[in-house]
Design an enzyme around this catalytic site. Structure first.
Site, short mmCIF file in Angstrom:
data_model
loop_
_atom_site.label_atom_id
_atom_site.label_comp_id
_atom_site.label_asym_id
_atom_site.label_seq_id
_atom_site.Cartn_x
_atom_site.Cartn_y
_atom_site.Cartn_z
N THR A 1 32.25 1.75 29.35
CA THR A 1 32.98 0.64 29.97
C THR A 1 34.38 1.05 30.41
O THR A 1 34.98 1.97 29.82
CB THR A 1 33.10 -0.53 28.95
OG1 THR A 1 34.01 -1.50 29.44
CG2 THR A 1 33.63 -0.04 27.60
N ASP A 2 34.90 0.35 31.40
CA ASP A 2 36.29 0.61 31.82
C ASP A 2 37.29 0.18 30.75
O ASP A 2 38.46 0.56 30.79
CB ASP A 2 36.61 -0.08 33.16
CG ASP A 2 36.46 -1.60 33.12
OD1 ASP A 2 36.08 -2.16 32.07
OD2 ASP A 2 36.74 -2.23 34.17
N GLU A 3 36.82 -0.61 29.76
CA GLU A 3 37.75 -1.11 28.74
C GLU A 3 38.28 0.02 27.86
O GLU A 3 39.29 -0.16 27.17
CB GLU A 3 37.09 -2.21 27.90
CG GLU A 3 36.72 -3.39 28.79
CD GLU A 3 36.31 -4.65 28.06
OE1 GLU A 3 36.81 -4.88 26.95
OE2 GLU A 3 35.50 -5.39 28.62
N TYR B 1 36.19 -3.62 20.16
CA TYR B 1 35.03 -3.28 21.02
C TYR B 1 35.35 -2.04 21.85
O TYR B 1 34.59 -1.06 21.87
CB TYR B 1 34.68 -4.46 21.94
CG TYR B 1 33.83 -4.06 23.13
CD1 TYR B 1 32.51 -3.64 22.94
CD2 TYR B 1 34.34 -4.09 24.44
CE1 TYR B 1 31.73 -3.25 24.04
CE2 TYR B 1 33.56 -3.71 25.52
CZ TYR B 1 32.26 -3.29 25.31
OH TYR B 1 31.49 -2.90 26.40
N LYS C 1 33.71 1.80 21.83
CA LYS C 1 33.10 2.46 23.00
C LYS C 1 33.81 3.78 23.30
O LYS C 1 33.18 4.79 23.62
CB LYS C 1 33.14 1.54 24.24
CG LYS C 1 32.30 0.29 24.13
CD LYS C 1 30.80 0.52 24.02
CE LYS C 1 30.19 1.02 25.31
NZ LYS C 1 28.69 1.05 25.21
P1 NAD Z 1 24.22 -7.21 25.79
O1 NAD Z 1 25.04 -7.64 24.63
O2 NAD Z 1 23.73 -8.23 26.75
O3 NAD Z 1 22.91 -6.45 25.25
C1 NAD Z 1 22.97 -5.50 24.23
C2 NAD Z 1 21.55 -5.18 23.80
O4 NAD Z 1 21.62 -4.17 22.77
C3 NAD Z 1 20.80 -6.38 23.22
O5 NAD Z 1 19.49 -6.44 23.73
C4 NAD Z 1 20.78 -6.10 21.72
O6 NAD Z 1 19.64 -6.65 21.05
C5 NAD Z 1 20.76 -4.58 21.70
N1 NAD Z 1 21.30 -4.02 20.46
C6 NAD Z 1 22.45 -4.35 19.82
N2 NAD Z 1 22.58 -3.63 18.69
C7 NAD Z 1 21.49 -2.82 18.63
C8 NAD Z 1 21.06 -1.82 17.71
N3 NAD Z 1 21.75 -1.53 16.60
N4 NAD Z 1 19.89 -1.16 17.98
C9 NAD Z 1 19.16 -1.45 19.08
N5 NAD Z 1 19.52 -2.39 19.97
C10 NAD Z 1 20.68 -3.07 19.75
O7 NAD Z 1 25.05 -6.08 26.50
P2 NAD Z 1 25.16 -5.72 28.05
O8 NAD Z 1 26.18 -6.58 28.67
O9 NAD Z 1 23.80 -5.65 28.64
O10 NAD Z 1 25.78 -4.25 27.95
C11 NAD Z 1 24.96 -3.09 27.94
C12 NAD Z 1 25.84 -1.88 27.85
O11 NAD Z 1 26.76 -1.85 28.95
C13 NAD Z 1 26.70 -1.85 26.58
O12 NAD Z 1 26.74 -0.52 26.11
C14 NAD Z 1 28.08 -2.29 27.06
O13 NAD Z 1 29.09 -1.74 26.28
C15 NAD Z 1 28.08 -1.74 28.48
N6 NAD Z 1 28.94 -2.49 29.41
C16 NAD Z 1 28.73 -3.80 29.67
C17 NAD Z 1 29.54 -4.48 30.58
C18 NAD Z 1 29.32 -5.93 30.94
O14 NAD Z 1 30.10 -6.47 31.73
N7 NAD Z 1 28.30 -6.60 30.43
C19 NAD Z 1 30.59 -3.81 31.20
C20 NAD Z 1 30.81 -2.46 30.88
C21 NAD Z 1 29.96 -1.81 30.00
P1 TYD Z 2 34.42 -11.52 29.03
O1 TYD Z 2 33.29 -12.04 29.83
O2 TYD Z 2 34.42 -11.77 27.56
O3 TYD Z 2 34.54 -9.97 29.36
P2 TYD Z 2 35.70 -8.90 28.95
O4 TYD Z 2 36.52 -9.46 27.86
O5 TYD Z 2 34.88 -7.76 28.47
O6 TYD Z 2 36.46 -8.62 30.19
O7 TYD Z 2 35.78 -12.14 29.60
C1 TYD Z 2 36.15 -11.94 30.96
C2 TYD Z 2 37.52 -12.55 31.13
O8 TYD Z 2 37.44 -13.95 30.93
C3 TYD Z 2 38.52 -12.04 30.11
O9 TYD Z 2 39.80 -11.94 30.75
C4 TYD Z 2 38.55 -13.14 29.06
C5 TYD Z 2 38.30 -14.39 29.88
N1 TYD Z 2 37.59 -15.47 29.17
C6 TYD Z 2 38.11 -16.78 29.20
O10 TYD Z 2 39.15 -17.04 29.82
N2 TYD Z 2 37.43 -17.76 28.54
C7 TYD Z 2 36.28 -17.52 27.85
O11 TYD Z 2 35.71 -18.48 27.23
C8 TYD Z 2 35.77 -16.18 27.83
C9 TYD Z 2 34.51 -15.86 27.08
C10 TYD Z 2 36.45 -15.19 28.51
#
Ligand code: NAD
Ligand code: TYD
Length: 338
Positions: free
Chosen positions: A125-127, A151, A155
């Site tokens: 992630t970019d975070e 988090y 990562k």
């Molecule tokens: P999500 O939370 O929707 O899904 C995570 C999945 O991992 C779920 O299906 C969960 O059951 C599974 N999981 C959790 N713990 C586990 C374990 N111990 N063993 C096996 N499976 C497990 O997450 P997402 O949004 O789909 O993100 C997927 C990946 O992309 C993550 O690594 C996250 O850090 C990365 N990512 C997500 C975003 C975003 O905006 N959603 C952005 C940047 C990076």
């Molecule tokens: P989020 O979807 O949790 O992603 P991330 O924290 O990984 O960027 O949040 C996106 C943005 O929205 C973040 O700046 C936090 C804000 N946010 C709210 O303002 N209200 C909410 O209820 C949530 C969940 C997030």
């Protein structure tokens, strides 16, 4: 045929990725997922067929099961997406983030090394880069790791572990770091689906602080195409940033969602800010564009409209995933009625 062990395939990005790969053909996919609150087997309805897409229920922390699965399916490559992924939850309790994101990644790396998988794609992630000021240049792959939340720290730790396995053990790993994803099947604790469902149901939209924080929104389909390109064309030990060129403030996105749902703008409610809330994320994706040939195709405006429509059309999925633990977590820790 190449066999992929795809961890986290029942989550948001994972399930979209499984659908994309299954639709294209050419790979056998072994979905490996613990089905935590964020993982839903329903996200893969119509995709798991027991031959080209199979499902293994288990945690990546279970080293025995991870090894046995690699052996049973003769895994060629790993696409590692399983994670605890929500910042707010990591502020309440960081331990599950260390267990899955750090220790779980280590288990997978050890298994990949022992079994001799050809390639390990680590989805990050970019975070990990921390936060930007309004006039700062977007994050590049050279930006220092400076995570804010537990988090992001988990990562960043897993990224460093992956790099250490490339350098120490010579495994062939690639890391991608993407910006905030949105699209179908995103668990509605994240900003866009949460605001969308609240708008549809005419409940308050909880915007943290002044809502002027900026995120660089990337449609999940564009992210998944980037992951496949990185798997196929990425260089060993290389990092690729993937961004949506869609910087928006949270408050603007909330208003846009209200426009798409005919919701009243008075539904926006400014609530207590997140602790140590990162102010701005933005991605410089030049490396992925020039070396992988990756170009995001969704504009944020079209993508948001399509995503809002998806949630409007999938209300029973939303009700299903929002039951149980989800509601009690937010009531207990954020005093919100969902
Ligand atoms: P999500 O939370 O929707 O899904 C995570 C999945 O991992 C779920 O299906 C969960 O059951 C599974 N999981 C959790 N713990 C586990 C374990 N111990 N063993 C096996 N499976 C497990 O997450 P997402 O949004 O789909 O993100 C997927 C990946 O992309 C993550 O690594 C996250 O850090 C990365 N990512 C997500 C975003 C975003 O905006 N959603 C952005 C940047 C990076
Ligand atoms: P989020 O979807 O949790 O992603 P991330 O924290 O990984 O960027 O949040 C996106 C943005 O929205 C973040 O700046 C936090 C804000 N946010 C709210 O303002 N209200 C909410 O209820 C949530 C969940 C997030």
């Amino acid at each position: 045929m190449t066999t992929i062990l795809l961890t986290g395939g029942a989550g948001f990005i994972g399930s979209n990725l499984v659908r994309m790969i299954a639709g294209q053909g050419g790979y056998r996919i072994v979905v490996f997922d613990a089905l935590t609150y964020a993982g839903n087997i329903e996200n893969l309805d119509g995709v798991i067929d027991g031959s080209s897409v199979v499902f293994v229920h288990g945690s990546i922390n279970n080293a025995e099961l991870v090894h046995a699965t690699m052996e049973q399916y003769d895994v060629d490559v790993v696409m590692h997406l399983a994670a605890e992924s929500h910042v707010d939850r990591s502020i309440v309790s960081a331990a599950p983030f260390i267990e899955t994101n750090v220790t779980g990644t280590l288990v997978l790396l050890e298994a990949a090394r022992t079994f001799g998988v050809r390639r390990f794609l680590h989805v990050s992630t970019d975070e990990v880069y921390g936060t930007l000021g309004p006039d700062d240049a977007p994050f590049s792959e050279q930006s220092p790791l400076d995570p804010t939340s537990p988090y992001a720290a988990s990562k960043a730790s897993s990224d460093l572990l992956v790099m250490s396995f490339v350098r120490t053990h010579g495994i062939d790993a690639v890391i991608t770091r993407c910006s905030n994803n949105y699209g179908p099947y995103q668990f509605p604790e994240k900003f866009i689906p949460l605001m969308t469902l609240n708008a549809i149901e005419q409940r308050p939209l909880p915007v943290y602080g002044d809502g002027r924080q900026v995120r660089d929104w990337l449609h999940v389909d564009d992210h998944c195409r980037g992951l496949l390109l990185a798997l196929e064309k990425g260089g060993t030990g290389e990092v690729y940033n993937l961004g949506g060129f869609g910087e928006r403030t949270n408050i603007d996105v909330a208003h846009e969602i209200l426009r798409h749902t005919d919701g009243h703008h008075s539904l926006i409610e400014h609530v207590t800010d997140r602790k140590a809330h990162d102010r701005r994320y933005a991605i410089n994706a030049t490396k992925a564009q020039t070396t992988l040939g990756w170009v995001p195709t969704w504009s944020f405006d079209d993508g948001l409209k399509a995503t809002v429509e998806w949630y409007q059309q999938h209300r029973s999925w939303c009700d299903h995933v929002r039951s149980g633990e989800y509601r009690s977590f937010y009531q207990q820790h954020y005093h919100r009625t969902l």
